[in-house]
Design an enzyme around this catalytic site. Structure first.
Site, PDB file in Angstrom:
ATOM      1  CB  CYS A  15     112.459 -35.305  -4.505  1.00 28.51           C
ATOM      2  SG  CYS A  15     111.645 -35.264  -2.901  1.00 28.51           S
ATOM      3  CB  ILE A  31     118.729 -33.809   8.031  1.00 27.79           C
ATOM      4  CG1 ILE A  31     118.724 -32.280   8.195  1.00 27.79           C
ATOM      5  CG2 ILE A  31     119.309 -34.489   9.276  1.00 27.79           C
ATOM      6  CD1 ILE A  31     117.731 -31.763   9.223  1.00 27.79           C
ATOM      7  CD  GLU A  42     113.680 -29.396  -1.786  1.00 26.05           C
ATOM      8  OE1 GLU A  42     114.332 -30.007  -0.920  1.00 26.05           O
ATOM      9  OE2 GLU A  42     113.744 -29.655  -2.983  1.00 26.05           O
TER      10      GLU A  42
HETATM   11  N1  THU Z   1     117.470 -33.878  -1.670  1.00 23.77           N
HETATM   12  C1  THU Z   1     116.916 -32.735  -1.175  1.00 23.77           C
HETATM   13  O1  THU Z   1     117.321 -32.217  -0.127  1.00 23.77           O
HETATM   14  N2  THU Z   1     115.903 -32.164  -1.875  1.00 23.77           N
HETATM   15  C2  THU Z   1     115.350 -32.690  -3.010  1.00 23.77           C
HETATM   16  O2  THU Z   1     114.295 -32.268  -3.433  1.00 23.77           O
HETATM   17  C3  THU Z   1     116.084 -33.752  -3.721  1.00 23.77           C
HETATM   18  C4  THU Z   1     117.026 -34.539  -2.877  1.00 23.77           C
HETATM   19  C5  THU Z   1     118.560 -34.516  -0.900  1.00 23.77           C
HETATM   20  C6  THU Z   1     118.173 -35.808  -0.247  1.00 23.77           C
HETATM   21  C7  THU Z   1     119.528 -36.477  -0.098  1.00 23.77           C
HETATM   22  O3  THU Z   1     120.121 -36.037   1.119  1.00 23.77           O
HETATM   23  C8  THU Z   1     120.341 -35.942  -1.253  1.00 23.77           C
HETATM   24  O4  THU Z   1     119.647 -34.808  -1.737  1.00 23.77           O
HETATM   25  C9  THU Z   1     120.521 -36.943  -2.366  1.00 23.77           C
HETATM   26  O5  THU Z   1     119.307 -37.459  -2.795  1.00 23.77           O
END
Ligand code: THU
Length: 143
Positions: free
Chosen positions: A97, A50, A62
């Site tokens: 991440c 989001i 996550e």
């Molecule tokens: N993103 C995630 O939802 N999970 C992660 O572990 C890595 C990054 C999302 C955050 C952002 O909305 C998009 O991916 C680009 O970074």
């Protein structure tokens, strides 16, 4: 979880994570992520990323799933499936991440919690949290 996940459970988590791509709110990156978090009580908590115009309030898929579960009193987990890609196209794995790995470290046993990365049911790999966050700092370090 001592015994390995059944393939049928993995498939269900992959399907559920892929479904969440429909809810992903990504007007800035167009990078869509979906997650399906399996709690020890059998409930699957879903999550999507989001984004936010101020960028930093963005929440990863996550963490959305973890925070939904914890906000309902559920704090023990066996596995999470994560899928993602630009425009929702699943061409490679979308690994969690560092911030999300740290949130996993807070609630999960790093030797047992499983992270399923997938591009589809025909392409997935199961990792342990300790493999993707070696020497992690968690609640046990504060004892
Ligand atoms: N993103 C995630 O939802 N999970 C992660 O572990 C890595 C990054 C999302 C955050 C952002 O909305 C998009 O991916 C680009 O970074």
């Amino acid at each position: 979880m001592k015994e390995a996940l059944k393939e049928s459970q993995i498939y269900e988590l992959i399907d559920t994570a892929i479904e969440q791509l429909n809810y992903s709110y990504t007007p800035y990156s167009n990078f869509k992520v979906g997650a399906a978090l399996l709690a020890k009580n059998g409930t699957v908590y879903t999550g999507c990323n989001i984004e936010n115009a101020a960028y930093t309030p963005t929440n990863c898929a996550e963490r959305t799933a973890f925070f939904k579960a914890v906000s309902e009193g559920v704090k023990t987990f066996d596995a999470i499936c994560v899928v993602g890609g630009l425009n929702g196209e699943l061409v490679e794995y979308a690994p969690p991440c560092g911030v999300c790995r740290q949130v996993m470290m807070e609630f999960c046993d790093s030797e047992e919690f499983q992270i399923i990365l997938a591009t589809g049911k025909d392409d997935y790999t199961v990792y342990k949290l300790k493999d993707i966050l070696p020497l992690g700092f968690g609640p046990g370090n504060l004892n």
